[in-house]
Design an enzyme around this catalytic site. Structure first.
Site, PDB file in Angstrom:
ATOM      1  N   ARG A 140       4.530  -0.933  -7.826  1.00 13.09           N
ATOM      2  CA  ARG A 140       5.717  -1.353  -8.594  1.00 13.09           C
ATOM      3  C   ARG A 140       6.871  -0.357  -8.481  1.00 13.09           C
ATOM      4  O   ARG A 140       8.013  -0.714  -8.749  1.00 13.09           O
ATOM      5  CB  ARG A 140       5.354  -1.553 -10.054  1.00 13.09           C
ATOM      6  CG  ARG A 140       4.501  -2.770 -10.286  1.00 13.09           C
ATOM      7  CD  ARG A 140       4.432  -3.105 -11.762  1.00 13.09           C
ATOM      8  NE  ARG A 140       3.938  -4.448 -11.973  1.00 13.09           N
ATOM      9  CZ  ARG A 140       2.661  -4.772 -12.022  1.00 13.09           C
ATOM     10  NH1 ARG A 140       1.752  -3.848 -11.886  1.00 13.09           N
ATOM     11  NH2 ARG A 140       2.296  -6.028 -12.212  1.00 13.09           N
ATOM     12  N   LYS A 147      -5.749   5.844 -12.231  1.00 13.56           N
ATOM     13  CA  LYS A 147      -4.511   5.492 -12.934  1.00 13.56           C
ATOM     14  C   LYS A 147      -4.748   4.239 -13.790  1.00 13.56           C
ATOM     15  O   LYS A 147      -4.321   4.172 -14.929  1.00 13.56           O
ATOM     16  CB  LYS A 147      -3.371   5.229 -11.947  1.00 13.56           C
ATOM     17  CG  LYS A 147      -2.092   4.776 -12.650  1.00 13.56           C
ATOM     18  CD  LYS A 147      -0.945   4.633 -11.690  1.00 13.56           C
ATOM     19  CE  LYS A 147      -1.026   3.403 -10.834  1.00 13.56           C
ATOM     20  NZ  LYS A 147      -0.728   2.139 -11.535  1.00 13.56           N
ATOM     21  N   ASP A 148      -5.455   3.285 -13.195  1.00 16.26           N
ATOM     22  CA  ASP A 148      -5.772   2.044 -13.920  1.00 16.26           C
ATOM     23  C   ASP A 148      -7.092   2.256 -14.663  1.00 16.26           C
ATOM     24  O   ASP A 148      -8.116   1.643 -14.359  1.00 16.26           O
ATOM     25  CB  ASP A 148      -5.862   0.876 -12.938  1.00 16.26           C
ATOM     26  CG  ASP A 148      -4.531   0.624 -12.259  1.00 16.26           C
ATOM     27  OD1 ASP A 148      -3.555   0.330 -12.965  1.00 16.26           O
ATOM     28  OD2 ASP A 148      -4.450   0.760 -11.023  1.00 16.26           O
ATOM     29  N   HIS A 206      -3.371   4.329  -2.279  1.00 18.60           N
ATOM     30  CA  HIS A 206      -4.330   3.491  -1.543  1.00 18.60           C
ATOM     31  C   HIS A 206      -4.888   4.249  -0.334  1.00 18.60           C
ATOM     32  O   HIS A 206      -6.059   4.138  -0.008  1.00 18.60           O
ATOM     33  CB  HIS A 206      -3.652   2.204  -1.056  1.00 18.60           C
ATOM     34  CG  HIS A 206      -3.204   1.300  -2.163  1.00 18.60           C
ATOM     35  ND1 HIS A 206      -1.883   0.999  -2.387  1.00 18.60           N
ATOM     36  CD2 HIS A 206      -3.905   0.633  -3.100  1.00 18.60           C
ATOM     37  CE1 HIS A 206      -1.792   0.178  -3.413  1.00 18.60           C
ATOM     38  NE2 HIS A 206      -3.004  -0.065  -3.868  1.00 18.60           N
ATOM     39  N   VAL A 237      -2.964   9.604  -7.465  1.00 23.72           N
ATOM     40  CA  VAL A 237      -2.095  10.320  -6.527  1.00 23.72           C
ATOM     41  C   VAL A 237      -0.666  10.203  -7.074  1.00 23.72           C
ATOM     42  O   VAL A 237      -0.246   9.120  -7.502  1.00 23.72           O
ATOM     43  CB  VAL A 237      -2.195   9.720  -5.107  1.00 23.72           C
ATOM     44  CG1 VAL A 237      -1.241  10.420  -4.153  1.00 23.72           C
ATOM     45  CG2 VAL A 237      -3.634   9.839  -4.596  1.00 23.72           C
ATOM     46  N   LEU A 295       0.826  -1.217   0.000  1.00 23.07           N
ATOM     47  CA  LEU A 295       0.000   0.000   0.000  1.00 23.07           C
ATOM     48  C   LEU A 295       0.858   1.265   0.000  1.00 23.07           C
ATOM     49  O   LEU A 295       1.926   1.306   0.592  1.00 23.07           O
ATOM     50  CB  LEU A 295      -0.924   0.004   1.226  1.00 23.07           C
ATOM     51  CG  LEU A 295      -1.865  -1.192   1.371  1.00 23.07           C
ATOM     52  CD1 LEU A 295      -2.806  -0.974   2.554  1.00 23.07           C
ATOM     53  CD2 LEU A 295      -2.667  -1.461   0.100  1.00 23.07           C
ATOM     54  N   HIS A 296       0.350   2.296  -0.679  1.00 19.29           N
ATOM     55  CA  HIS A 296       1.051   3.575  -0.773  1.00 19.29           C
ATOM     56  C   HIS A 296       0.032   4.701  -0.641  1.00 19.29           C
ATOM     57  O   HIS A 296      -1.161   4.440  -0.380  1.00 19.29           O
ATOM     58  CB  HIS A 296       1.822   3.656  -2.092  1.00 19.29           C
ATOM     59  CG  HIS A 296       0.993   3.299  -3.290  1.00 19.29           C
ATOM     60  ND1 HIS A 296      -0.052   4.081  -3.720  1.00 19.29           N
ATOM     61  CD2 HIS A 296       1.023   2.235  -4.129  1.00 19.29           C
ATOM     62  CE1 HIS A 296      -0.607   3.544  -4.775  1.00 19.29           C
ATOM     63  NE2 HIS A 296       0.008   2.398  -5.052  1.00 19.29           N
TER      64      HIS A 296
HETATM   65  O1  PAF Z   1      -5.791  -2.623  -8.922  1.00 24.30           O
HETATM   66  C1  PAF Z   1      -5.470  -3.623  -8.260  1.00 24.30           C
HETATM   67  O2  PAF Z   1      -4.708  -3.538  -7.285  1.00 24.30           O
HETATM   68  C2  PAF Z   1      -5.991  -4.987  -8.647  1.00 24.30           C
HETATM   69  O3  PAF Z   1      -6.109  -5.111 -10.021  1.00 24.30           O
HETATM   70  C3  PAF Z   1      -7.316  -5.346  -7.942  1.00 24.30           C
HETATM   71  C4  PAF Z   1      -8.452  -4.407  -8.358  1.00 24.30           C
HETATM   72  C5  PAF Z   1      -7.141  -5.291  -6.439  1.00 24.30           C
HETATM   73  C6  PAF Z   1      -7.740  -6.768  -8.331  1.00 24.30           C
HETATM   74  O4  PAF Z   1      -6.787  -7.708  -7.933  1.00 24.30           O
END
Ligand code: PAF
Length: 255
Positions: free
Chosen positions: A189, A151-152, A40, A178, A36-37
């Site tokens: 990563r 971001k995703d 999150h 963020v 976590l960062h």
């Molecule tokens: O974004 C993520 O960290 C992952 O793709 C998720 C949504 C937790 C599913 O494993």
């Protein structure tokens, strides 16, 4: 909501026993793979502000890794994760892969269009894994709201699409990316980059933002020493994926 140490559930049966007792409380859900960062943290803070309870899941989902080496290298920082969750999450779910996939991944959620482009074109099967685990987690947690980072971008669109298509009773809340002070998007990563690599990685978002078009951005990124998977303009934003020091970075900037 009272500040307290979250209750940890490693056992899904224990969680399934506890969930009905939460009755009419509003549940906010933040699904993660740990490491976590601050990104999150922002999701947890928003969930905390908008709900009675905040459920955090930490599960490194094996089915969304098309590359075994990437799965093996995925950072695991449980003690720090629990420290970050303190006072923000009320419940932390940490299931095992065996518990999450009793069917050995025989049943899965698949989308046939967007999931095959961009990230999907470079990571075959990735979004089947993401959608399947998100569907399982939403069914287990039964949240009122679930929080995802912009971001995703592709993941967010696909999760929204699945929720609408399958009539899942949950609101998907998108939260802004963020960034580190340098502009680098927060990502688990990033921890795998050297100090120098991390400084250099800041050029990624800058070039995405400043280049006149996607092709120009891809070229500039190559000159700057990134391996480029793709850069594309979509829906008023520029999306890109690159590799630096063998670490895959993705970003999404509004144009
Ligand atoms: O974004 C993520 O960290 C992952 O793709 C998720 C949504 C937790 C599913 O494993």
């Amino acid at each position: 909501m009272k500040t307290m140490t979250p209750i940890l559930y490693r056992n899904l049966d224990a969680w399934r026993g506890a969930r009905p007792i939460m009755g009419g409380q509003r549940i906010g859900f933040v699904p993660t793979m740990g490491a976590l960062h601050a990104g999150h943290r922002a999701l947890l803070e928003r969930a905390r502000a908008e709900n009675d309870r905040v459920v955090l899941s930490i599960f490194v989902n094996p089915t969304q890794f098309n590359d075994l080496a990437d799965l093996e290298k995925y950072p695991q920082t449980l003690a720090q994760d629990l420290a970050l969750a303190e006072g923000l999450a009320t419940d932390v779910l940490m299931p095992t892969a065996q518990a999450m996939y009793p069917d050995n991944y025989r049943f899965r959620a698949t989308e046939l269009e967007l999931s095959r482009e961009l990230e999907g074109a470079h990571r075959p099967g990735h979004f089947d894994g993401v959608l399947t685990v998100v569907l399982k987690l939403l069914n287990l947690v039964q949240p009122h709201r679930a929080y995802f980072g912009e971001k995703d971008w592709q993941q967010l669109q696909l999760v929204r699409g699945m929720v609408a298509a399958l009539f899942l009773p949950v609101e998907i809340v998108a939260c802004p990316t963020v960034r580190e002070e340098s502009g680098l998007a927060m990502s688990s990563r990033n921890a795998r980059l050297s100090e120098q690599g991390r400084a250099h990685a800041a050029h990624f978002s800058r070039i995405l933002k400043e280049a006149p078009d996607a092709a120009g951005a891809a070229l500039e990124l190559k000159f700057a020493g990134f391996e480029v998977d793709y850069v594309e303009d979509r829906a008023g934003a520029r999306l890109g994926a690159v590799r630096l020091e063998g670490v895959r970075l993705i970003d999404h900037v509004r144009l």
